[in-house]
Structure formats: structure tokens, C-alpha cells
Motif scaffolding. Sequence first.
Motif, PDB file in Angstrom:
ATOM      1  N   GLU A 176      -6.164  -1.053  -2.998  1.00 54.05           N
ATOM      2  CA  GLU A 176      -5.605  -2.403  -3.107  1.00 54.05           C
ATOM      3  C   GLU A 176      -4.130  -2.416  -2.733  1.00 54.05           C
ATOM      4  O   GLU A 176      -3.662  -3.331  -2.052  1.00 54.05           O
ATOM      5  N   GLU A 177      -3.406  -1.394  -3.167  1.00 57.17           N
ATOM      6  CA  GLU A 177      -1.985  -1.298  -2.827  1.00 57.17           C
ATOM      7  C   GLU A 177      -1.817  -1.146  -1.316  1.00 57.17           C
ATOM      8  O   GLU A 177      -0.955  -1.786  -0.706  1.00 57.17           O
ATOM      9  N   LEU A 178      -2.628  -0.304  -0.726  1.00 62.42           N
ATOM     10  CA  LEU A 178      -2.545  -0.106   0.721  1.00 62.42           C
ATOM     11  C   LEU A 178      -2.868  -1.391   1.478  1.00 62.42           C
ATOM     12  O   LEU A 178      -2.232  -1.692   2.496  1.00 62.42           O
ATOM     13  N   GLN A 179      -3.819  -2.175   0.986  1.00 59.74           N
ATOM     14  CA  GLN A 179      -4.141  -3.454   1.622  1.00 59.74           C
ATOM     15  C   GLN A 179      -2.966  -4.420   1.525  1.00 59.74           C
ATOM     16  O   GLN A 179      -2.650  -5.119   2.483  1.00 59.74           O
ATOM     17  N   ARG A 180      -2.323  -4.458   0.361  1.00 64.00           N
ATOM     18  CA  ARG A 180      -1.152  -5.332   0.207  1.00 64.00           C
ATOM     19  C   ARG A 180      -0.048  -4.908   1.167  1.00 64.00           C
ATOM     20  O   ARG A 180       0.588  -5.739   1.807  1.00 64.00           O
ATOM     21  N   MET A 181       0.150  -3.601   1.270  1.00 56.63           N
ATOM     22  CA  MET A 181       1.230  -3.093   2.118  1.00 56.63           C
ATOM     23  C   MET A 181       0.928  -3.231   3.609  1.00 56.63           C
ATOM     24  O   MET A 181       1.851  -3.293   4.418  1.00 56.63           O
ATOM     25  N   GLN A 212       9.807  -3.242   4.663  1.00 48.23           N
ATOM     26  CA  GLN A 212       9.410  -3.828   3.383  1.00 48.23           C
ATOM     27  C   GLN A 212       8.472  -2.892   2.620  1.00 48.23           C
ATOM     28  O   GLN A 212       8.497  -2.847   1.388  1.00 48.23           O
ATOM     29  N   ARG A 213       7.639  -2.151   3.347  1.00 51.20           N
ATOM     30  CA  ARG A 213       6.784  -1.151   2.677  1.00 51.20           C
ATOM     31  C   ARG A 213       7.645  -0.124   1.968  1.00 51.20           C
ATOM     32  O   ARG A 213       7.405   0.230   0.816  1.00 51.20           O
ATOM     33  N   ARG A 214       8.641   0.392   2.706  1.00 50.34           N
ATOM     34  CA  ARG A 214       9.525   1.402   2.111  1.00 50.34           C
ATOM     35  C   ARG A 214      10.241   0.835   0.886  1.00 50.34           C
ATOM     36  O   ARG A 214      10.359   1.518  -0.136  1.00 50.34           O
ATOM     37  N   ALA A 215      10.706  -0.396   0.991  1.00 46.90           N
ATOM     38  CA  ALA A 215      11.387  -1.025  -0.146  1.00 46.90           C
ATOM     39  C   ALA A 215      10.438  -1.176  -1.326  1.00 46.90           C
ATOM     40  O   ALA A 215      10.819  -0.911  -2.479  1.00 46.90           O
ATOM     41  N   GLN A 216       9.205  -1.574  -1.062  1.00 45.00           N
ATOM     42  CA  GLN A 216       8.205  -1.728  -2.128  1.00 45.00           C
ATOM     43  C   GLN A 216       7.972  -0.399  -2.857  1.00 45.00           C
ATOM     44  O   GLN A 216       7.857  -0.358  -4.075  1.00 45.00           O
ATOM     45  N   MET A 217       7.914   0.697  -2.087  1.00 49.91           N
ATOM     46  CA  MET A 217       7.650   2.007  -2.688  1.00 49.91           C
ATOM     47  C   MET A 217       8.824   2.510  -3.511  1.00 49.91           C
ATOM     48  O   MET A 217       8.664   3.441  -4.301  1.00 49.91           O
ATOM     49  N   LYS A 218       9.988   1.879  -3.368  1.00 46.08           N
ATOM     50  CA  LYS A 218      11.166   2.289  -4.142  1.00 46.08           C
ATOM     51  C   LYS A 218      11.335   1.474  -5.418  1.00 46.08           C
ATOM     52  O   LYS A 218      12.193   1.791  -6.235  1.00 46.08           O
ATOM     53  N   THR A 219      10.509   0.469  -5.606  1.00 41.63           N
ATOM     54  CA  THR A 219      10.671  -0.382  -6.788  1.00 41.63           C
ATOM     55  C   THR A 219      10.229   0.340  -8.057  1.00 41.63           C
ATOM     56  O   THR A 219       9.378   1.235  -8.023  1.00 41.63           O
ATOM     57  N   LYS A 220      10.806  -0.067  -9.148  1.00 40.86           N
ATOM     58  CA  LYS A 220      10.454   0.502 -10.450  1.00 40.86           C
ATOM     59  C   LYS A 220       8.985   0.208 -10.774  1.00 40.86           C
ATOM     60  O   LYS A 220       8.275   1.066 -11.289  1.00 40.86           O
ATOM     61  N   GLU A 221       8.537  -0.987 -10.443  1.00 44.07           N
ATOM     62  CA  GLU A 221       7.146  -1.379 -10.704  1.00 44.07           C
ATOM     63  C   GLU A 221       6.176  -0.423  -9.996  1.00 44.07           C
ATOM     64  O   GLU A 221       5.207   0.042 -10.594  1.00 44.07           O
ATOM     65  N   PHE A 222       6.454  -0.129  -8.738  1.00 44.16           N
ATOM     66  CA  PHE A 222       5.594   0.780  -7.975  1.00 44.16           C
ATOM     67  C   PHE A 222       5.610   2.172  -8.600  1.00 44.16           C
ATOM     68  O   PHE A 222       4.559   2.788  -8.796  1.00 44.16           O
ATOM     69  N   ARG A 223       6.789   2.681  -8.917  1.00 40.88           N
ATOM     70  CA  ARG A 223       6.909   4.033  -9.493  1.00 40.88           C
ATOM     71  C   ARG A 223       6.242   4.124 -10.860  1.00 40.88           C
ATOM     72  O   ARG A 223       5.713   5.174 -11.222  1.00 40.88           O
ATOM     73  N   ASN A 224       6.266   3.029 -11.619  1.00 42.79           N
ATOM     74  CA  ASN A 224       5.628   3.037 -12.942  1.00 42.79           C
ATOM     75  C   ASN A 224       4.104   2.897 -12.861  1.00 42.79           C
ATOM     76  O   ASN A 224       3.394   3.343 -13.747  1.00 42.79           O
ATOM     77  N   ARG A 225       3.623   2.253 -11.821  1.00 40.02           N
ATOM     78  CA  ARG A 225       2.191   2.003 -11.679  1.00 40.02           C
ATOM     79  C   ARG A 225       1.428   3.226 -11.179  1.00 40.02           C
ATOM     80  O   ARG A 225       0.260   3.407 -11.495  1.00 40.02           O
TER      81      ARG A 225
END
Length: 121
Positions: free
Chosen positions: A79-84, A91-104
Motif C-alpha cells: 500500500e505504501e509503494l502504491q501511494r508513493m 516527494q518520495r524521498r521526503a515522505q521516507m524521511k518523515t517521522k510518521e514513515f519511520r514510526n510506521r
Amino acid sequence: MRMTPTEREKALRSVPEARRQDIEQRIQQIQKLPPVEQSRVRAQLEKLNSLPPDKQEDVRRSLRQLRDMPEDRKTAIAEELQRMAALPEDQRRAQMKTKEFRNRYSRDEQRIVKDLSPIMP
């Protein structure tokens, strides 16, 4: 996939038997897919083949690890890959740096998403 059966047979002659059977089985699986899915698979393979050899190996390793994960984690990562897939690379790189992504996702799961995102259509 783009080879004729004769070209494919000639190309596979020098491949060890076990590997040849694996390749032929994968080709048959792809050929059974609906045309839209075949196009998606072809696009992913083309993207994979355009990567440097070390990145190709990273993708293959991540695919093996993903295949062996529990179903719920596979689903979450898919699902994450589909969103990305809809996002530009920055924007993908930025998403992977978010706290939400790292916590999930665990570190291994984060690496899998990072490795697989470049081959998403």
C-alpha cells in the motif's frame, strides 16, 4: 518477454537447467496475466534493468525479503509503494524521511520501500 519463442529458446540454451526452468515458469505466469498486468510487469522489469547492477541486486534482495514477510506487513508495504508510485522522486524521498514513515515501518521495511520505489510504475 519480447522475444519470440525461437529467440527465447536460443537465449536459454546456455542457462543451467534449474535456472532455465525458473525463467520459463515466470514467463508463463506473466503470460497468464491480463494485458494491463503484463504491461505493469514489463514496465517494472524495464525499470529494474535500467538500474546499475548493485541497485538491481538491492531490489532483488528486498523482493525476496518482502515475499517472506507476514501477510499484514506485505500488505502495508504494498500500500505504501502504491501511494508513493504517484509521487515524484523528490516527494518520495521526503515522505521516507518523515517521522510518521519511520514510526510506521521497521528499518528493514523502510529499506525495502526505498529499494522498491524506483521500479514502481
